[in-house]
Design an enzyme around this catalytic site. Structure first.
Site, PDB file in Angstrom:
ATOM      1  N   SER A 136       5.122  15.789   2.090  1.00  0.00           N
ATOM      2  CA  SER A 136       3.818  15.195   2.248  1.00  0.00           C
ATOM      3  C   SER A 136       3.012  16.113   3.164  1.00  0.00           C
ATOM      4  O   SER A 136       3.756  16.936   4.070  1.00  0.00           O
ATOM      5  CB  SER A 136       4.421  13.918   3.050  1.00  0.00           C
ATOM      6  N   TYR A 160      -3.343  14.857   1.634  1.00  0.00           N
ATOM      7  CA  TYR A 160      -4.389  13.980   2.120  1.00  0.00           C
ATOM      8  C   TYR A 160      -5.662  14.575   2.422  1.00  0.00           C
ATOM      9  O   TYR A 160      -5.795  15.745   2.905  1.00  0.00           O
ATOM     10  CB  TYR A 160      -4.212  13.223   3.574  1.00  0.00           C
ATOM     11  N   THR A 186      -3.571  12.277  -2.682  1.00  0.00           N
ATOM     12  CA  THR A 186      -3.249  10.793  -2.635  1.00  0.00           C
ATOM     13  C   THR A 186      -4.504  10.155  -2.326  1.00  0.00           C
ATOM     14  O   THR A 186      -5.313  10.518  -1.292  1.00  0.00           O
ATOM     15  CB  THR A 186      -2.184  10.580  -1.467  1.00  0.00           C
ATOM     16  N   LYS A 276      -2.569  10.375  -7.022  1.00  0.00           N
ATOM     17  CA  LYS A 276      -1.559   9.475  -6.725  1.00  0.00           C
ATOM     18  C   LYS A 276      -2.530   8.240  -6.042  1.00  0.00           C
ATOM     19  O   LYS A 276      -3.225   8.566  -5.026  1.00  0.00           O
ATOM     20  CB  LYS A 276      -0.381   9.854  -5.822  1.00  0.00           C
ATOM     21  N   HIS A 300       1.040   2.779  -2.830  1.00  0.00           N
ATOM     22  CA  HIS A 300       1.958   3.438  -1.812  1.00  0.00           C
ATOM     23  C   HIS A 300       3.035   2.537  -1.321  1.00  0.00           C
ATOM     24  O   HIS A 300       3.158   2.638  -0.168  1.00  0.00           O
ATOM     25  CB  HIS A 300       0.555   3.678  -0.812  1.00  0.00           C
TER      26      HIS A 300
END
Ligand SMILES: Cc1cc2nc3c(=O)[nH]c(=O)nc-3n(C[C@H](O)[C@H](O)[C@H](O)COP(=O)(O)O)c2cc1C
Length: 405
Positions: A136, A160, A186, A276, A300
């Site tokens: 992440s 992100y 995401t 995602k 999520h």
């Protein structure tokens, strides 16, 4: 009444054979674990409440998460009998490359908070087992350090979109240079979800020793000892940040992101691009048109929009609409191998899991993650055999139906 007699010593001996007790406390704890639910129970005992709740919890009233779990609970399998299932193969391909099972360890932020072994432990298990792992943006291990810890793992990097586009691009370049296979963008976080458990627990980054957490520490001495005797807990990819999770997310996430940004990322990243957080057919088609190689039907894990579409229910229509233009994955509430099998039968090429491996991590570090992976893979194999199926690619929609609510 059967006639009574004295047992012979030779008859008692096999009954008295003591079970071998593992020497290491972690192995002892894990020895009695039979399911991911068992790992969750252990995790709850091991980790401080704020940490467990951050992992276990979801947004708002947690309806999205509960419904995801309930949807898996409504699955009814339709088995076929008298098929030769003496050799079951749970392997598949994901993004065109072999994977040991249709399972991906999904991206989870702040993983070293659950257990200081953190992301490297998860990546090493993924490497050993043979499934992909997505690091992440909010990871507590840097892109480069993770690559060094698990050089042969199928490493994906989850991005992100930041307000600061140059910083986003910097991640993309670093992931490429460190040999990451795929980029996972995401898109369900224009703003942070409202995580009420974190607010109530006053969760900060890094966790602070308030009077309350100090008292909690007495209940979880192992976790605190680990925390203060290892590398400080920080976001590896971000500059030092002191604040709550929600404050950090609000500063970073860009609510103005659009499909044009996806096109921009597409042009900046040559490798496979996974998007995602898609929840409708329209959005799935739009992101595939914009160049996504795979979409993850995901809310999520219920941590963003509460009352969002339930991924398992949204999946079949998305899979039909996307067809073979892109791969379709799903996540949210997957806690067993039979959940994985149900999702694949309903149209997913693979399933992402988050909490399932995080419970393992909290319960026993890397060995706990390994246990979670073994349980999931064994359950996938067992479920396939009982369904009368020997290969993942033989799963069809008519192997599952959803019982009414
Ligand atoms: C503690 C935690 C942290 C997460 N952090 C991220 C993240 O940083 N980026 C992301 O795309 N998804 C994140 N997710 C969502 C997961 O990637 C995944 O969508 C979700 O966990 C799936 O649901 P499950 O946990 O029920 O398997 C996080 C999930 C959890 C539980």
């Amino acid at each position: 009444m059967p006639a009574r007699r004295w047992p012979r010593p030779s008859e008692l001996q096999p009954l008295l054979r003591p079970r071998r007790v593992p020497l290491k406390p972690t192995d002892r704890r894990l020895a009695g674990v039979a399911s991911v639910a068992d790992l969750r129970r252990l995790a709850r005992r091991r980790a401080p409440r704020a940490v467990f709740d951050y992992t276990d919890g979801a947004a708002g009233e947690e309806l999205s998460l509960r419904r995801s779990r309930q949807a898996f609970g409504r699955v009814e399998f339709v088995p076929t009998v008298l098929r030769d299932v003496s050799a079951v193969d749970v392997s598949t391909t994901v993004l065109g490359r072999p994977a040991a099972a249709p399972v991906v360890f999904g991206p989870t932020g702040f993983t070293r908070m659950m257990h200081t072994e953190g992301e490297p432990a998860v990546a090493r298990v993924a490497e050993r087992v043979g499934i992909p792992y997505a690091l992440s943006t909010m990871g507590t291990t840097s892109i480069e350090a993770l690559a060094a810890a698990a050089p042969r793992a199928r490493r994906w990097f989850q991005l992100y979109l930041w307000r600061d586009r140059a910083a986003s691009l910097d991640f993309v370049v670093r992931a490429k240079e460190a040999g990451y296979e795929a980029l996972v963008l995401t898109v369900d976080t224009p703003v942070p979800g409202s995580r009420l458990r974190d607010v109530r627990n006053g969760l900060t980054i890094p966790p602070t020793l308030s009077l309350r957490t100090f008292a909690e520490g007495a209940l979880h001495p192992g976790w605190w000892f680990d925390l203060v005797t290892t590398e400080p807990l920080e976001f590896a990819s971000l500059n030092r940040f002191d604040g709550t999770v929600a404050e950090l997310a609000a500063r970073m996430f860009d609510p103005a992101a659009t499909l044009a940004d996806l096109a921009w990322i597409r042009s900046a990243w040559e490798g496979p691009l996974v998007v995602k957080g898609v929840q409708t057919v329209t959005d799935a088609c739009a992101v595939v048109d914009a160049g996504a190689d795979a979409v993850v039907v995901s809310n999520h894990g219920g941590r963003q929009l509460d009352r969002a579409p339930t991924p398992l229910e949204a999946l079949p229509a998305v899979a039909d609409a996307v067809g073979d233009r892109a791969e379709v994955y799903v996540d949210g509430g997957v806690l067993s191998g039979s959940d994985v099998v149900a999702a694949v039968a309903a149209g997913a090429r693979a399933v992402l899991v988050g909490r399932a491996y995080l419970y393992g991590l909290m319960a026993g570090g890397e060995r706990g993650v390994q246990k979670a992976a073994e349980i999931l893979l064994q359950e996938v194999s067992g479920t396939l055999a009982l369904l009368g199926v020997t290969r993942v690619s033989d799963l069809r929609r008519d192997h599952v139906r959803l019982r009414p609510d």
